[in-house]
Design an enzyme around this catalytic site. Sequence first.
Site, PDB file in Angstrom:
ATOM      1  N   GLY A 102       0.833  -1.214   0.000  1.00  0.00           N
ATOM      2  CA  GLY A 102       0.000   0.000   0.000  1.00  0.00           C
ATOM      3  C   GLY A 102       0.860   1.254   0.000  1.00  0.00           C
ATOM      4  O   GLY A 102       2.093   1.188  -0.135  1.00  0.00           O
ATOM      5  N   LEU A 153      -1.224 -16.989   9.525  1.00  0.00           N
ATOM      6  CA  LEU A 153      -0.005 -16.912   8.715  1.00  0.00           C
ATOM      7  C   LEU A 153       1.172 -17.340   9.581  1.00  0.00           C
ATOM      8  O   LEU A 153       1.362 -16.804  10.672  1.00  0.00           O
ATOM      9  CB  LEU A 153       0.192 -15.456   8.257  1.00  0.00           C
ATOM     10  CG  LEU A 153       1.454 -15.128   7.495  1.00  0.00           C
ATOM     11  CD1 LEU A 153       1.436 -15.765   6.113  1.00  0.00           C
ATOM     12  CD2 LEU A 153       1.605 -13.612   7.348  1.00  0.00           C
ATOM     13  N   LEU A 163       0.292  -2.916   9.153  1.00  0.00           N
ATOM     14  CA  LEU A 163      -0.367  -1.767   8.506  1.00  0.00           C
ATOM     15  C   LEU A 163      -1.550  -2.182   7.630  1.00  0.00           C
ATOM     16  O   LEU A 163      -2.193  -1.327   7.014  1.00  0.00           O
ATOM     17  CB  LEU A 163       0.640  -1.008   7.628  1.00  0.00           C
ATOM     18  CG  LEU A 163       1.901  -0.479   8.314  1.00  0.00           C
ATOM     19  CD1 LEU A 163       2.807   0.191   7.299  1.00  0.00           C
ATOM     20  CD2 LEU A 163       1.544   0.510   9.422  1.00  0.00           C
ATOM     21  N   SER A 165      -4.866  -2.656   6.302  1.00  0.00           N
ATOM     22  CA  SER A 165      -6.235  -2.184   6.536  1.00  0.00           C
ATOM     23  C   SER A 165      -6.520  -1.122   5.494  1.00  0.00           C
ATOM     24  O   SER A 165      -5.649  -0.291   5.211  1.00  0.00           O
ATOM     25  CB  SER A 165      -6.366  -1.522   7.918  1.00  0.00           C
ATOM     26  OG  SER A 165      -7.581  -0.789   7.993  1.00  0.00           O
ATOM     27  N   TYR A 235     -14.110   1.257  10.820  1.00  0.00           N
ATOM     28  CA  TYR A 235     -12.682   1.596  10.854  1.00  0.00           C
ATOM     29  C   TYR A 235     -12.284   2.063  12.254  1.00  0.00           C
ATOM     30  O   TYR A 235     -11.356   1.532  12.866  1.00  0.00           O
ATOM     31  CB  TYR A 235     -12.424   2.683   9.819  1.00  0.00           C
ATOM     32  CG  TYR A 235     -10.982   3.102   9.663  1.00  0.00           C
ATOM     33  CD1 TYR A 235     -10.037   2.245   9.100  1.00  0.00           C
ATOM     34  CD2 TYR A 235     -10.571   4.381  10.051  1.00  0.00           C
ATOM     35  CE1 TYR A 235      -8.718   2.652   8.918  1.00  0.00           C
ATOM     36  CE2 TYR A 235      -9.257   4.792   9.879  1.00  0.00           C
ATOM     37  CZ  TYR A 235      -8.334   3.928   9.319  1.00  0.00           C
ATOM     38  OH  TYR A 235      -7.026   4.335   9.139  1.00  0.00           O
TER      39      TYR A 235
END
Length: 416
Positions: A102, A153, A163, A165, A235
């Site tokens: 991102g 994972l 980070l 999101s 959020y």
Amino acid sequence: MFVRFSTSFLLSVVVYSVYCLDTTELSEPPGEHDSQTSCKIKDEMKGGIKQLELEEAQEKIRLLEDRLEELASRIPSHQAYPQIKFRTFKDRKRILITGGAGFVGSHLVDKLMLDGHEVIVVDNYFTGRRRNVEQWLGHENFELLHHDIVAPLYLEVDEIYHLASPASPPHYMYNPVKTIKTNTVGTVNMLGLAKRVKARILIGSTSEVYGDPEVHPQPESYWGHVNPIGPRACYDEGKRVAETLAYAYEKQSNVSVRVARIFNTYGPRMHTNDGRVVSNFIIQALQGDPLTIYGNGEQTRSFQYVSDLVNGLVALMEGDYSQPINIGNPDERSILTFANSIKEMVGGDSSIEHLPPVEDDPQRRRPLIDLAKKVLNWEPTIPLEKGLEKTVEYFRRELGRKKHSERNLGDIEFNP
Ligand code: NAD
Ligand code: UDP
Ligand code: UDP
């Protein structure tokens, strides 16, 4: 080799043949003068045909060169990687960055790679792109995993920058349930991973944990003013739970945690249609469209350039301070003032258009950064105008981009 001739070339051949037929078969036997003229014309015709063949060949070479450039740019070993610091295995860390493809994550990748560490990026490409990290594809210290952190994972790492999101309001509202899962289930998975391998984990939180704040500017001690069932709740509450989880894992399982409350950040590699105010205004101004202000434009934000944020995140990870900390630039502007600055910087004749205000839009936002100055010895250094110039340049390039081979290699912000 099989050669295809253009229509104009074939036409010339036909004209020439007709001419020859005309001059050799149908006409009277030529006198000396006629024969000289005819030779001259024939030579000119031949010259014309040669010229056309040359142009044809040049065009073919140009197309082949383009194709070659395109293909060469796809071979990782062909590209020269940026020069990185050498570290031996003793002081080289293996670092996981979730959401590393991102906007913010990819700049953090640059910084940590240049500093000689091994970097593993995990991303589901919801809003991220391989293009953001293409400068490192194939490098022996770099790995890119296509994975959704809502699923477990298992990796071996020393540090985790978490980070992953969606970050812009239209992106996180697009699938609110997924936003909550990423910030809750996904964060549990990353904390579980940190616990298993004893890695330190930094949670990328947000100024949105303060909601529409009643305290201004916002210190870390402020508990916030969030509507738990509004459109931004997926959020805001997702990030609040992520913080709660971090400290629960710290308390219960001794996980070493860091929490960065990130304020509005901008810079190259922002998604072109993420709907945030910086990208919207710049793109609108570059295209000569009206700049869309939601409401009267008196609401404020404080914008930080991405390299300042990344330096702050690394200082936080490396430091001893483990409570939440604001990372932002206190230079506060109203959205109307901001729109006018962008208009002036980009030029053109865009107008300003007021649209209805958005629900639960925080009215004022400015970080208090005394804590970051004190415990991290960090503060932002890039003035808004300077950062915006680079960002405008980036969007100008993105909008003008026509080929895959036009790479993103020119915007690494850090020195090795
Ligand atoms: P971004 O959308 O560019 O990057 C987020 C990355 O996470 C993307 O690459 C996306 O594909 C990935 N992602 C999303 N869900 C995922 C999942 N379930 N599994 C794996 N990957 C996933 O946003 P950004 O601006 O770079 O933000 C990065 C982080 O910083 C986010 O956590 C955001 O909340 C936080 N933050 C950013 C800002 C800002 O202004 N940019 C402000 C406050 C907080
Ligand atoms: N987890 C993971 N990778 C790891 C370790 C754990 O993804 O290396 C996930 C796993 O799915 C688990 C979650 O993290 O459900 C929380 O782990 P924790 O050890 O806290 O919980 P438990 O496994 O006991 O449920
Ligand atoms: N905004 C705006 N026009 C736009 C996009 C955003 O006026 O095209 C406003 C928005 O209402 C908010 C501020 O700009 O008050 C910042 O919005 P953004 O989506 O960038 O981030 P936020 O800080 O709200 O998460």
